[in-house]
Write a protein that holds these residues in place. Structure first.
Motif, PDB file in Angstrom:
ATOM      1  N   ASN A   5     -46.988-100.306  19.119  1.00 14.89           N
ATOM      2  CA  ASN A   5     -46.020 -99.773  20.090  1.00 14.89           C
ATOM      3  C   ASN A   5     -45.482 -98.422  19.642  1.00 14.89           C
ATOM      4  N   LEU A   6     -45.175 -98.314  18.363  1.00 13.99           N
ATOM      5  CA  LEU A   6     -44.649 -97.065  17.815  1.00 13.99           C
ATOM      6  C   LEU A   6     -45.668 -95.936  17.964  1.00 13.99           C
ATOM      7  N   PHE A   7     -46.928 -96.235  17.643  1.00 14.53           N
ATOM      8  CA  PHE A   7     -47.967 -95.209  17.713  1.00 14.53           C
ATOM      9  C   PHE A   7     -48.225 -94.783  19.161  1.00 14.53           C
ATOM     10  N   ILE A   8     -48.173 -95.745  20.083  1.00 19.94           N
ATOM     11  CA  ILE A   8     -48.370 -95.420  21.501  1.00 19.94           C
ATOM     12  C   ILE A   8     -47.229 -94.537  21.999  1.00 19.94           C
ATOM     13  N   VAL A   9     -45.997 -94.893  21.631  1.00 21.08           N
ATOM     14  CA  VAL A   9     -44.832 -94.096  22.040  1.00 21.08           C
ATOM     15  C   VAL A   9     -44.953 -92.665  21.503  1.00 21.08           C
ATOM     16  N   LEU A  10     -45.335 -92.522  20.242  1.00 18.17           N
ATOM     17  CA  LEU A  10     -45.500 -91.200  19.640  1.00 18.17           C
ATOM     18  C   LEU A  10     -46.584 -90.398  20.345  1.00 18.17           C
ATOM     19  N   THR A  58     -40.315 -99.668  25.828  1.00 14.24           N
ATOM     20  CA  THR A  58     -41.157-100.364  24.865  1.00 14.24           C
ATOM     21  C   THR A  58     -40.520-101.651  24.381  1.00 14.24           C
ATOM     22  N   ARG A  59     -41.373-102.544  23.972  1.00 19.45           N
ATOM     23  CA  ARG A  59     -40.931-103.828  23.419  1.00 19.45           C
ATOM     24  C   ARG A  59     -40.782-103.693  21.907  1.00 19.45           C
ATOM     25  N   SER A 106     -34.412 -99.108  16.266  1.00 20.16           N
ATOM     26  CA  SER A 106     -34.021 -97.722  15.984  1.00 20.16           C
ATOM     27  C   SER A 106     -35.241 -96.844  15.741  1.00 20.16           C
ATOM     28  N   ARG A 107     -36.277 -97.378  15.121  1.00 19.64           N
ATOM     29  CA  ARG A 107     -37.487 -96.599  14.851  1.00 19.64           C
ATOM     30  C   ARG A 107     -38.183 -96.213  16.155  1.00 19.64           C
ATOM     31  N   LEU A 108     -38.250 -97.154  17.068  1.00 26.14           N
ATOM     32  CA  LEU A 108     -38.907 -96.884  18.345  1.00 26.14           C
ATOM     33  C   LEU A 108     -38.114 -95.872  19.168  1.00 26.14           C
ATOM     34  N   LYS A 109     -36.799 -95.923  19.082  1.00 23.55           N
ATOM     35  CA  LYS A 109     -35.973 -94.938  19.790  1.00 23.55           C
ATOM     36  C   LYS A 109     -36.181 -93.553  19.200  1.00 23.55           C
ATOM     37  N   LYS A 110     -36.242 -93.473  17.876  1.00 25.48           N
ATOM     38  CA  LYS A 110     -36.469 -92.182  17.225  1.00 25.48           C
ATOM     39  C   LYS A 110     -37.857 -91.631  17.560  1.00 25.48           C
ATOM     40  N   ASN A 132     -37.377 -94.235  25.656  1.00 24.37           N
ATOM     41  CA  ASN A 132     -36.110 -94.123  26.396  1.00 24.37           C
ATOM     42  C   ASN A 132     -35.315 -95.410  26.335  1.00 24.37           C
ATOM     43  N   LYS A 133     -36.019 -96.534  26.421  1.00 20.70           N
ATOM     44  CA  LYS A 133     -35.385 -97.848  26.347  1.00 20.70           C
ATOM     45  C   LYS A 133     -36.227 -98.760  25.460  1.00 20.70           C
ATOM     46  N   VAL A 134     -35.542 -99.561  24.651  1.00 19.92           N
ATOM     47  CA  VAL A 134     -36.229-100.534  23.802  1.00 19.92           C
ATOM     48  C   VAL A 134     -35.693-101.917  24.146  1.00 19.92           C
ATOM     49  N   VAL A 135     -36.602-102.819  24.479  1.00 20.59           N
ATOM     50  CA  VAL A 135     -36.222-104.180  24.858  1.00 20.59           C
ATOM     51  C   VAL A 135     -36.707-105.137  23.777  1.00 20.59           C
ATOM     52  N   CYS A 136     -35.794-105.941  23.286  1.00 25.03           N
ATOM     53  CA  CYS A 136     -36.142-106.910  22.239  1.00 25.03           C
ATOM     54  C   CYS A 136     -36.015-108.324  22.804  1.00 25.03           C
TER      55      CYS A 136
END
Length: 377
Positions: A195-200, A213-214, A222-226, A230-234
Motif C-alpha cells: 500500500n505504501l509503495f502504491i501510494v508513493l 488507503t487501508r 502516519s507512514r501512509l499519510k506521510k 489523503n485518507k487512511v482507513v484502519c
C-alpha cells in the motif's frame, strides 16, 4: 510490432523452455554416444551424424547397415522430429497466448480511455470487495487491479467495470491511470508495504490524485499519510468503533427535536448535567430519508462553551449554522450516550422545557415522513 514480438519471445514460460533444452541436450548426447559405438564413427563425425539425423536432413554419406545401426538411426530421427515438434509447439502456443493477452490488454486500455469519472480499486480482497459492491450499487465506473487472477472469477466486466490482472506498480500502471479522469484511488491490499509503495508511486506523478488507503496496522497510519495518502482507513479502528456502539446500544438514546441555534448551549448543559455525552447530530432535510450527520463525541461542558464562543466570534460560521437549521426547519436528532433508562427519562423531562421534542428513537423513514409535511413552518 517487432518490439512486441521480441518482448513476447523473451517472456516464454521458463519451465517449458528449460525442459526442451534438457531433452535436446540429452538426445544429442545419446546421438553422439550411439554414433561413436554403434555406427563406429569418430567423435567429430559422431557429432555431425547426430545433428543431421536429429534434424532429419540425412545427406546419405553415412548409412546404417546392421540391424542395431538401423534401430539406432530410426530412434534418433524419430526422437529428433518429436522433440523439435514439441519445442516449436510450446513456443508457438506461448506466443499465441502472449499475443492474445497483449491484444486483450490493448482492448482494456482502449475501454479505460473511454471511461469518465472512474474509481480505481487496488487489491480485491475482503475490503476491496466491499468498496466494489458499494460503488456498483451507485452505478459508478470502476477499474479493479489485482495480481491474483482468481479474484476476478466473480466479477462480470461491463461497460462500467474493467478488471486488470497485473501488479498495480508494474510499468507505473497505477500512476498512468490515476490522472484527471480518476475520481479516487482506493488502495486496499492486505500488505501495508505494498500500500505504501502504491501510494508513493501515485503521488510521485499525480499531486492532485485523491488517495484512500487501508492500513492493516495502526502504527502504519502516519507512514501512509506521510507517503501522500489523503485518507487512511484502519479496519482495526473501525471494527473497534462498531463494537463500542454495539455495546452501548442499551445506553443510547436518539431524540429528535426542534429548536433554533440559540438553544444549543442550554441544550448541551442539560445533556452534561446528567453525565451523558453527545455522540452525533443528524440534520434532517425535509422529505429526505438519509440525514446529514456530524460526529460530535463531546462530554465536557467546557467543550460546549468553547463552541458557543467560537460561533460568537465567527459570524460566517454562525450564519452557516443558521442556514443549515433553516434548511432543515430546525429539526435534527441527537444520539446521546447515557448511564441508564431512568437518567434518560429525567433528561427528556428537562429538554421539554426548552425545546420541542418530536420523537424518541424514531427511524430515518419515520422522520422523513414528518419533515416532508408542508405545515412544519
Amino acid at each position: 510490432m517487432r518490439k512486441i514480438t521480441i518482448r513476447i519471445l523473451t517472456k516464454l514460460p521458463t519451465r517449458y523452455v528449460t525442459t526442451g533444452l534438457i531433452l535436446i541436450i540429452g538426445l544429442f548426447i545419446y546421438g553422439i554416444v550411439g554414433s561413436y559405438f554403434i555406427m563406429n564413427l569418430n567423435l567429430l563425425d559422431s557429432i555431425y551424424y547426430s545433428i543431421i539425423t536429429m534434424a532429419t536432413v540425412g545427406y546419405g554419406d553415412y548409412t546404417p547397415h546392421t540391424g542395431i545401426q538401423k534401430i539406432f538411426a530410426t530412434t534418433l530421427a524419430l526422437s529428433g522430429v518429436a522433440l523439435l515438434a514439441y519445442v516449436f509447439n510450446v513456443m508457438l502456443t506461448s506466443f499465441q497466448e502472449k499475443m492474445s493477452a497483449y491484444s486483450k490488454g490493448a482492448r482494456k486500455m482502449k475501454k479505460i480511455s473511454d471511461l469518465e469519472d472512474y474509481y480505481i480499486i487496488c487489491g480485491f480482497g475482503r475490503v476491496g470487495k466491499v468498496v466494489f459492491d458499494e460503488l456498483t450499487k451507485r452505478n459508478q465506473n470502476i477499474i479493479v487491479i489485482d495480481k491474483d487472477e482468481e479474484v476476478f472469477e466473480n466479477i462480470e466486466e461491463t461497460d462500467s467495470v474493467v478488471t486488470i490482472h497485473r501488479d498495480a506498480i508494474e510499468d507505473n500502471l497505477i500512476a498512468k491511470l490515476a490522472g484527471k479522469k480518476c475520481n479516487s484511488v482506493i488502495v486496499s491490499t492486505g500488505d501495508d508495504v505494498n500500500n505504501l509503495f502504491i501510494v508513493l508511486t501515485i503521488r510521485e506523478s499525480n499531486s492532485d490524485a485523491w488517495i484512500i488507503t487501508r492500513a492493516s496496522r495502526i502504527e502504519n497510519i502516519s507512514r501512509l499519510k506521510k507517503a501522500g495518502a489523503n485518507k487512511v482507513v484502519c479496519p482495526e479502528i473501525i471494527g473497534g468503533q462498531d463494537m463500542f456502539f454495539e455495546s452501548t446500544k442499551p445506553h443510547l438514546l436518539r431524540i429528535t427535536v426542534k429548536h433554533t441555534p440559540n438553544e444549543l448551549y442550554d441544550e448541551f448543559k442539560i445533556i452534561n448535567k446528567y453525565g451523558c455525552s453527545l455522540e452525533n447530530i443528524d440534520y434532517h432535510i425535509p422529505g429526505v430519508e438519509t440525514p446529514l450527520t456530524r460526529d460530535i463525541g463531546v462530554t465536557k461542558l467546557a467543550d460546549g462553551k468553547c463552541y458557543q464562543n467560537y460561533l460568537e466570534t465567527h459570524d460566517d460560521q454562525k450564519q452557516a449554522l443558521k442556514n443549515l437549521y433553516k434548511a432543515t426547519h430546525n429539526i435534527h436528532s441527537h444520539l446521546i450516550l447515557g448511564p441508564d433508562k431512568k437518567t434518560f427519562e429525567k433528561l427528556i423531562t428537562d429538554l421539554k422545557e426548552i425545546e420541542e421534542i418530536i420523537g424518541i428513537n424514531l427511524t430515518n423513514e419515520e422522520i422523513a415522513k414528518i419533515t416532508g409535511k408542508e405545515d412544519l413552518d
